[in-house]
Write a protein that holds these residues in place. Structure first.
Motif, PDB file in Angstrom:
ATOM      1  N   ARG A  35       0.807  -1.229   0.000  1.00  0.00           N
ATOM      2  CA  ARG A  35       0.000   0.000   0.000  1.00  0.00           C
ATOM      3  C   ARG A  35       0.836   1.273   0.000  1.00  0.00           C
ATOM      4  O   ARG A  35       0.307   2.351  -0.079  1.00  0.00           O
ATOM      5  CB  ARG A  35      -0.941  -0.029   1.228  1.00  0.00           C
ATOM      6  CG  ARG A  35      -1.891  -1.205   1.170  1.00  0.00           C
ATOM      7  CD  ARG A  35      -2.658  -1.428   2.460  1.00  0.00           C
ATOM      8  NE  ARG A  35      -3.450  -2.651   2.343  1.00  0.00           N
ATOM      9  CZ  ARG A  35      -2.975  -3.857   2.627  1.00  0.00           C
ATOM     10  NH1 ARG A  35      -1.741  -4.004   3.048  1.00  0.00           N
ATOM     11  NH2 ARG A  35      -3.709  -4.947   2.491  1.00  0.00           N
ATOM     12  N   ARG A  69       5.492 -12.906  -8.389  1.00  0.00           N
ATOM     13  CA  ARG A  69       6.070 -12.533  -7.091  1.00  0.00           C
ATOM     14  C   ARG A  69       7.143 -13.545  -6.664  1.00  0.00           C
ATOM     15  O   ARG A  69       8.176 -13.196  -6.100  1.00  0.00           O
ATOM     16  CB  ARG A  69       4.970 -12.425  -6.045  1.00  0.00           C
ATOM     17  CG  ARG A  69       4.089 -11.203  -6.257  1.00  0.00           C
ATOM     18  CD  ARG A  69       2.840 -11.267  -5.411  1.00  0.00           C
ATOM     19  NE  ARG A  69       3.142 -11.152  -3.983  1.00  0.00           N
ATOM     20  CZ  ARG A  69       2.234 -11.389  -3.040  1.00  0.00           C
ATOM     21  NH1 ARG A  69       1.022 -11.791  -3.373  1.00  0.00           N
ATOM     22  NH2 ARG A  69       2.541 -11.269  -1.769  1.00  0.00           N
ATOM     23  N   THR A 188       4.574  -2.218   8.980  1.00  0.00           N
ATOM     24  CA  THR A 188       3.203  -2.588   8.647  1.00  0.00           C
ATOM     25  C   THR A 188       2.295  -1.371   8.761  1.00  0.00           C
ATOM     26  O   THR A 188       2.436  -0.547   9.662  1.00  0.00           O
ATOM     27  CB  THR A 188       2.667  -3.733   9.543  1.00  0.00           C
ATOM     28  OG1 THR A 188       1.334  -4.058   9.131  1.00  0.00           O
ATOM     29  CG2 THR A 188       2.680  -3.365  11.018  1.00  0.00           C
ATOM     30  N   SER A 189       1.360  -1.283   7.798  1.00  0.00           N
ATOM     31  CA  SER A 189       0.424  -0.142   7.793  1.00  0.00           C
ATOM     32  C   SER A 189      -0.676  -0.350   8.830  1.00  0.00           C
ATOM     33  O   SER A 189      -1.442   0.563   9.116  1.00  0.00           O
ATOM     34  CB  SER A 189      -0.200  -0.005   6.398  1.00  0.00           C
ATOM     35  OG  SER A 189      -0.842  -1.234   6.042  1.00  0.00           O
TER      36      SER A 189
HETATM   37  C1  BV8 Z   1     -10.287 -12.715   8.207  1.00  0.00           C
HETATM   38  C2  BV8 Z   1      -1.714 -12.761   1.868  1.00  0.00           C
HETATM   39  C3  BV8 Z   1     -12.204 -13.551   9.106  1.00  0.00           C
HETATM   40  C4  BV8 Z   1      -1.823 -12.901   0.428  1.00  0.00           C
HETATM   41  C5  BV8 Z   1      -2.957 -10.916   2.835  1.00  0.00           C
HETATM   42  C6  BV8 Z   1     -13.415  -4.140   7.649  1.00  0.00           C
HETATM   43  C7  BV8 Z   1     -12.752  -3.688   8.772  1.00  0.00           C
HETATM   44  C8  BV8 Z   1     -11.760  -4.468   9.392  1.00  0.00           C
HETATM   45  C9  BV8 Z   1     -11.444  -5.730   8.887  1.00  0.00           C
HETATM   46  C10 BV8 Z   1     -12.121  -6.167   7.768  1.00  0.00           C
HETATM   47  C11 BV8 Z   1     -13.079  -5.399   7.139  1.00  0.00           C
HETATM   48  N1  BV8 Z   1     -13.550  -6.090   6.076  1.00  0.00           N
HETATM   49  C12 BV8 Z   1     -12.898  -7.270   6.014  1.00  0.00           C
HETATM   50  C13 BV8 Z   1     -12.033  -7.339   7.045  1.00  0.00           C
HETATM   51  C14 BV8 Z   1     -11.140  -8.450   7.376  1.00  0.00           C
HETATM   52  C15 BV8 Z   1      -9.918  -8.429   6.453  1.00  0.00           C
HETATM   53  C16 BV8 Z   1      -9.194  -7.096   6.588  1.00  0.00           C
HETATM   54  O1  BV8 Z   1      -8.523  -6.854   7.577  1.00  0.00           O
HETATM   55  N2  BV8 Z   1      -9.363  -6.233   5.565  1.00  0.00           N
HETATM   56  C17 BV8 Z   1      -8.743  -4.924   5.628  1.00  0.00           C
HETATM   57  C18 BV8 Z   1      -8.034  -4.630   4.293  1.00  0.00           C
HETATM   58  C19 BV8 Z   1      -9.817  -3.883   5.922  1.00  0.00           C
HETATM   59  N3  BV8 Z   1      -9.061  -9.484   6.937  1.00  0.00           N
HETATM   60  C20 BV8 Z   1      -9.212 -10.723   6.426  1.00  0.00           C
HETATM   61  O2  BV8 Z   1      -9.961 -11.003   5.515  1.00  0.00           O
HETATM   62  C21 BV8 Z   1      -8.387 -11.802   7.107  1.00  0.00           C
HETATM   63  N4  BV8 Z   1      -9.254 -12.897   7.408  1.00  0.00           N
HETATM   64  O3  BV8 Z   1     -10.496 -11.677   8.796  1.00  0.00           O
HETATM   65  O4  BV8 Z   1     -11.090 -13.777   8.263  1.00  0.00           O
HETATM   66  C22 BV8 Z   1     -13.102 -14.665   9.044  1.00  0.00           C
HETATM   67  C23 BV8 Z   1     -13.987 -14.805  10.088  1.00  0.00           C
HETATM   68  C24 BV8 Z   1     -14.847 -15.831  10.069  1.00  0.00           C
HETATM   69  C25 BV8 Z   1     -14.823 -16.742   9.022  1.00  0.00           C
HETATM   70  C26 BV8 Z   1     -13.932 -16.597   7.971  1.00  0.00           C
HETATM   71  C27 BV8 Z   1     -13.054 -15.555   7.977  1.00  0.00           C
HETATM   72  C28 BV8 Z   1      -7.291 -12.302   6.181  1.00  0.00           C
HETATM   73  C29 BV8 Z   1      -6.277 -11.208   5.999  1.00  0.00           C
HETATM   74  C30 BV8 Z   1      -5.082 -11.753   5.219  1.00  0.00           C
HETATM   75  C31 BV8 Z   1      -5.158 -11.257   3.799  1.00  0.00           C
HETATM   76  N5  BV8 Z   1      -3.940 -11.695   3.110  1.00  0.00           N
HETATM   77  N6  BV8 Z   1      -1.900 -11.359   2.154  1.00  0.00           N
HETATM   78  C32 BV8 Z   1      -0.661 -12.265  -0.253  1.00  0.00           C
HETATM   79  O5  BV8 Z   1       0.191 -11.638   0.406  1.00  0.00           O
HETATM   80  O6  BV8 Z   1      -0.610 -12.414  -1.472  1.00  0.00           O
HETATM   81  S1  BV8 Z   1      -2.980  -9.316   3.355  1.00  0.00           S
HETATM   82  C33 BV8 Z   1      -1.624  -8.445   2.859  1.00  0.00           C
HETATM   83  O7  BV8 Z   1      -1.659  -7.257   3.670  1.00  0.00           O
HETATM   84  C34 BV8 Z   1      -0.242  -9.050   3.137  1.00  0.00           C
HETATM   85  O8  BV8 Z   1      -0.275 -10.237   3.905  1.00  0.00           O
HETATM   86  C35 BV8 Z   1       0.411  -7.972   3.970  1.00  0.00           C
HETATM   87  O9  BV8 Z   1       1.375  -8.473   4.767  1.00  0.00           O
HETATM   88  C36 BV8 Z   1      -0.765  -7.484   4.721  1.00  0.00           C
HETATM   89  C37 BV8 Z   1      -0.599  -6.247   5.531  1.00  0.00           C
HETATM   90  O10 BV8 Z   1       0.027  -5.295   4.723  1.00  0.00           O
HETATM   91  P1  BV8 Z   1       1.409  -4.721   5.315  1.00  0.00           P
HETATM   92  O11 BV8 Z   1       2.323  -5.862   5.578  1.00  0.00           O
HETATM   93  O12 BV8 Z   1       1.109  -3.795   6.450  1.00  0.00           O
HETATM   94  O13 BV8 Z   1       1.988  -3.959   4.066  1.00  0.00           O
HETATM   95  P2  BV8 Z   1       1.575  -2.481   3.558  1.00  0.00           P
HETATM   96  O14 BV8 Z   1       2.093  -2.331   2.161  1.00  0.00           O
HETATM   97  O15 BV8 Z   1       0.126  -2.248   3.835  1.00  0.00           O
HETATM   98  O16 BV8 Z   1       2.402  -1.499   4.516  1.00  0.00           O
HETATM   99  C38 BV8 Z   1       3.821  -1.473   4.418  1.00  0.00           C
HETATM  100  C39 BV8 Z   1       4.293  -0.520   5.491  1.00  0.00           C
HETATM  101  O17 BV8 Z   1       5.712  -0.512   5.481  1.00  0.00           O
HETATM  102  C40 BV8 Z   1       3.851   0.917   5.241  1.00  0.00           C
HETATM  103  O18 BV8 Z   1       3.345   1.441   6.468  1.00  0.00           O
HETATM  104  C41 BV8 Z   1       5.146   1.642   4.843  1.00  0.00           C
HETATM  105  O19 BV8 Z   1       5.162   2.968   5.348  1.00  0.00           O
HETATM  106  C42 BV8 Z   1       6.179   0.821   5.574  1.00  0.00           C
HETATM  107  N7  BV8 Z   1       7.524   0.821   5.006  1.00  0.00           N
HETATM  108  C43 BV8 Z   1       7.889   0.869   3.693  1.00  0.00           C
HETATM  109  N8  BV8 Z   1       9.247   0.804   3.604  1.00  0.00           N
HETATM  110  C44 BV8 Z   1       9.717   0.697   4.869  1.00  0.00           C
HETATM  111  C45 BV8 Z   1       8.633   0.709   5.768  1.00  0.00           C
HETATM  112  N9  BV8 Z   1       8.792   0.630   7.104  1.00  0.00           N
HETATM  113  C46 BV8 Z   1      10.064   0.522   7.579  1.00  0.00           C
HETATM  114  N10 BV8 Z   1      11.148   0.483   6.784  1.00  0.00           N
HETATM  115  C47 BV8 Z   1      11.018   0.575   5.435  1.00  0.00           C
HETATM  116  N11 BV8 Z   1      12.121   0.557   4.662  1.00  0.00           N
END
Ligand code: BV8
Ligand code: ZN
Length: 250
Positions: A35, A69, A188-189
């Motif tokens: 993101r 990937r 992580t975001s």
């Molecule tokens: C579940 C695997 C329940 C695949 C991934 C509404 C509100 C809240 C939650 C939900 C909602 N609607 C739905 C949900 C639940 C949903 C969810 O959370 N959605 C979010 C988007 C709103 N979650 C799910 O669906 C989970 N399952 O809840 O099941 C359930 C209950 C009953 C019955 C059945 C089911 C499953 C979630 C897993 C999804 N899979 N990935 C793949 O990778 O291909 S998610 C994906 O996002 C990756 O795994 C990744 O790791 C994860 C999180 O992202 P981040 O790691 O944080 O990465 P991001 O790019 O976002 O951020 C990077 C950060 O690094 C930034 O902040 C940046 O500033 C920083 N950065 C950059 N460079 C550096 C740095 N920091 C330090 N040093 C640097 N150099």
């Protein structure tokens, strides 16, 4: 980036640490985040790719994404951020590393125990019979891999949106967060649950929560201390302070 005296003192005495990492820790290895700027999901939409229905509708498209990937991961290496946690694991008696990343870089760096909440892109399994098939290679002209045992579709062993996380790993991560004195949320975001709940649980259970990130995130407001900068620079500095204060220079 300044490290407070509170954190310096804690680093010299802490015995129980819980870490949550996200895609940001692998950014300096050249792996695009999801993101942030240049994040892969800024171009691709998770609804289209990282969910089971999308896979069953168009397995070829989803496999092309994962195959792409995997190919990238063959050419990247763990960075000093990953390596810092390998050293921290040796210094801290009760150390738990929890990751959302599926890129396998913590294991490749040498971390011996990694709780992979969202699975691991190097593993694949059959959606029909569950048989694991880890030598799967998909290129665009090849059809989607099929199970040798039953002919079912093979999928990447990653947790997609709407899918449950591995319960044992999640329970162990939750317990570690509940007992740790220091919790580090790194790269992580904090938008994906239930993983993002781990650092919040640690804070609520009384841990000192430190966020290591280049930007503000959804977790920043929960943290006791924000270390703004790259994990590849900050984490080795935290380990150096730990070693020096414990008389264990490398
Ligand atoms: C579940 C695997 C329940 C695949 C991934 C509404 C509100 C809240 C939650 C939900 C909602 N609607 C739905 C949900 C639940 C949903 C969810 O959370 N959605 C979010 C988007 C709103 N979650 C799910 O669906 C989970 N399952 O809840 O099941 C359930 C209950 C009953 C019955 C059945 C089911 C499953 C979630 C897993 C999804 N899979 N990935 C793949 O990778 O291909 S998610 C994906 O996002 C990756 O795994 C990744 O790791 C994860 C999180 O992202 P981040 O790691 O944080 O990465 P991001 O790019 O976002 O951020 C990077 C950060 O690094 C930034 O902040 C940046 O500033 C920083 N950065 C950059 N460079 C550096 C740095 N920091 C330090 N040093 C640097 N150099
Ligand atoms: Zn099968």
């Amino acid at each position: 980036m300044t490290i407070s005296q509170t954190l310096r003192t804690l680093l010299s005495t802490v015995r129980s640490v819980c870490v949550l990492t996200g895609a940001g820790i692998s950014a300096e290895s050249g792996v695009a985040t999801f993101r942030g700027d240049g994040g892969i999901w800024n171009k691709l939409r998770p609804e289209e790719l990282a969910n089971f229905d999308a896979f069953m509708r168009n397995p070829q498209l989803v496999w092309e994404w994962y195959s792409y990937r995997r190919t990238i991961l063959q050419d990247v290496r763990p960075n000093p951020g990953h390596t810092a946690f390998v050293r921290m694991e040796q210094l801290i008696p009760d150390f738990t590393l929890v990751t959302q990343n599926v890129d396998n870089l913590h294991r490749r760096a040498g971390s011996s125990r990694v709780l992979e909440l969202h699975g691991n892109i190097e593993r694949s399994y059959c959606v029909s019979c569950g048989t694991f098939a880890n030598d799967v290679h998909v290129s665009d002209e090849v059809q989607v891999p099929r199970c040798a045992a039953c002919g079912g579709l093979i999928r990447p062993d990653v947790v997609w949106f709407g899918e449950m996380l591995p319960q044992d790993e999640l329970d162990e991560a939750h317990e570690a967060a509940g007992r740790c004195e220091l919790c580090l949320s790194v790269g992580t975001s904090g938008v994906v649950y239930p993983a993002a709940g781990i650092p919040i649980h640690a804070r609520q259970a009384g841990a000192y929560l430190v966020e290591v990130n280049t930007e503000e995130t959804d977790l920043s407001r929960h943290a006791n201390e924000l270390l703004r900068g790259a994990s590849g620079t900050i984490l080795p500095e935290l380990v150096r302070i730990m070693e020096e204060s414990r008389g264990m220079n490398a």
